[in-house]
Design a protein around this motif. Structure first.
Motif, PDB file in Angstrom:
ATOM      1  N   TRP A   1      -5.952   5.599  -3.351  1.00  0.00           N
ATOM      2  CA  TRP A   1      -6.404   6.023  -2.025  1.00  0.00           C
ATOM      3  C   TRP A   1      -7.772   6.690  -2.112  1.00  0.00           C
ATOM      4  O   TRP A   1      -8.632   6.478  -1.252  1.00  0.00           O
ATOM      5  CB  TRP A   1      -5.387   6.956  -1.382  1.00  0.00           C
ATOM      6  N   ALA A   2      -7.980   7.474  -3.155  1.00  0.00           N
ATOM      7  CA  ALA A   2      -9.288   8.114  -3.340  1.00  0.00           C
ATOM      8  C   ALA A   2     -10.375   7.067  -3.557  1.00  0.00           C
ATOM      9  O   ALA A   2     -11.478   7.174  -3.022  1.00  0.00           O
ATOM     10  CB  ALA A   2      -9.242   9.095  -4.510  1.00  0.00           C
ATOM     11  N   ALA A   3     -10.056   6.043  -4.337  1.00  0.00           N
ATOM     12  CA  ALA A   3     -11.023   4.959  -4.570  1.00  0.00           C
ATOM     13  C   ALA A   3     -11.294   4.208  -3.275  1.00  0.00           C
ATOM     14  O   ALA A   3     -12.441   3.830  -2.995  1.00  0.00           O
ATOM     15  CB  ALA A   3     -10.507   4.008  -5.639  1.00  0.00           C
TER      16      ALA A   3
ATOM     17  N   LEU B   1     -12.130  -2.078   5.283  1.00  0.00           N
ATOM     18  CA  LEU B   1     -11.494  -3.199   4.582  1.00  0.00           C
ATOM     19  C   LEU B   1     -12.031  -3.363   3.168  1.00  0.00           C
ATOM     20  O   LEU B   1     -11.279  -3.674   2.245  1.00  0.00           O
ATOM     21  CB  LEU B   1     -11.678  -4.493   5.377  1.00  0.00           C
ATOM     22  N   MET B   2     -13.326  -3.152   2.982  1.00  0.00           N
ATOM     23  CA  MET B   2     -13.893  -3.240   1.623  1.00  0.00           C
ATOM     24  C   MET B   2     -13.323  -2.150   0.730  1.00  0.00           C
ATOM     25  O   MET B   2     -13.060  -2.379  -0.450  1.00  0.00           O
ATOM     26  CB  MET B   2     -15.408  -3.160   1.679  1.00  0.00           C
ATOM     27  N   GLY B   3     -13.144  -0.950   1.272  1.00  0.00           N
ATOM     28  CA  GLY B   3     -12.541   0.121   0.497  1.00  0.00           C
ATOM     29  C   GLY B   3     -11.114  -0.191   0.096  1.00  0.00           C
ATOM     30  O   GLY B   3     -10.722  -0.001  -1.061  1.00  0.00           O
TER      31      GLY B   3
ATOM     32  N   MET C   1       0.825  -1.189   0.000  1.00  0.00           N
ATOM     33  CA  MET C   1       0.000   0.000   0.000  1.00  0.00           C
ATOM     34  C   MET C   1       0.873   1.257   0.000  1.00  0.00           C
ATOM     35  O   MET C   1       0.368   2.312  -0.319  1.00  0.00           O
ATOM     36  CB  MET C   1      -0.933   0.003   1.209  1.00  0.00           C
ATOM     37  N   ARG C   2       2.140   1.098   0.340  1.00  0.00           N
ATOM     38  CA  ARG C   2       3.043   2.245   0.322  1.00  0.00           C
ATOM     39  C   ARG C   2       3.247   2.784  -1.083  1.00  0.00           C
ATOM     40  O   ARG C   2       3.560   3.947  -1.252  1.00  0.00           O
ATOM     41  CB  ARG C   2       4.395   1.866   0.919  1.00  0.00           C
TER      42      ARG C   2
ATOM     43  N   VAL D   1     -15.051   3.946  -1.843  1.00  0.00           N
ATOM     44  CA  VAL D   1     -15.697   2.643  -1.666  1.00  0.00           C
ATOM     45  C   VAL D   1     -15.992   2.393  -0.190  1.00  0.00           C
ATOM     46  O   VAL D   1     -17.041   1.844   0.153  1.00  0.00           O
ATOM     47  CB  VAL D   1     -14.840   1.514  -2.278  1.00  0.00           C
ATOM     48  N   ALA D   2     -15.088   2.806   0.691  1.00  0.00           N
ATOM     49  CA  ALA D   2     -15.338   2.630   2.133  1.00  0.00           C
ATOM     50  C   ALA D   2     -16.564   3.431   2.561  1.00  0.00           C
ATOM     51  O   ALA D   2     -17.396   2.933   3.335  1.00  0.00           O
ATOM     52  CB  ALA D   2     -14.112   3.057   2.929  1.00  0.00           C
TER      53      ALA D   2
END
Length: 185
Positions: free
Chosen positions: A9-11, A55-57, A1-2, A15-16
């Protein structure tokens, strides 16, 4: 994720938030005028709702930027969707769920379904964490190159290797009708 780009990150955030609304409003965790919950929201419903949405996001963001062959959901995507639905069942009102009431009755929903909901919550969070870890490990082990496709002088993508020769040599036609050139489509 780094190594994620800002659009990932926007997505993940979008989604979250969408998952939070999709789980929170129908289950009554988020109070609205659309729905009245018949049993009180328990203390553990809030963290399960928030963590499963987060977590879904994050899981959805792992699919962004992947080529279509890598992006196909397959069985893992269905399992992640199942985990999200399981989260909704875990935080939902036990006697507001029509399927549970139909199967067990109101007293059965309170006696059997309500005590099982924390187990469903743990199972859904475990499935979501497992799916996210698998996606992140796969992306780390097999990174997709981000080299753009070659362009020819006319700007056509992927056309640098095409040399415009006919697909069938001129002398190999079997006497059938046609224009003498093979069609590509």
């Amino acid at each position: 994720m780094r190594t994620w780009m800002p659009r990932q990150w926007a997505a993940a955030v979008a989604v979250a938030l969408a998952a939070g609304v999709a789980i929170g409003v129908p289950t009554g965790v988020v109070p609205t005028s659309f729905y009245t919950r018949m049993t009180p929201v328990l203390w553990w419903n809030y963290p399960v709702w928030a963590v499963s949405s987060l977590l879904m996001g994050l899981l959805a963001a792992t699919y962004l930027g992947q080529p279509p062959a890598v992006r196909s959901e397959g069985p893992r995507g269905r399992r992640a969707l199942f985990a999200g639905v399981l989260s909704a069942f875990a935080v939902g009102c036990p006697i507001c769920n029509k399927l549970v009431v139909l199967a067990l009755g109101v007293s059965g929903a309170l006696s059997y379904w309500a005590p099982a909901q924390p187990v469903l919550a743990v199972a859904s969070l475990a499935l979501l964490v497992h799916a996210l870890v698998r996606r992140l490990r796969t992306a780390e082990a097999c990174p997709v190159p981000s080299v753009p496709a070659p362009h020819d002088s006319a700007g056509r993508e992927g056309a640098a290797d095409y040399d415009e020769r006919p697909l069938v040599p001129e002398g190999s036609h079997s006497g059938g009708e046609g224009s003498g050139r093979a069609s590509a489509g």
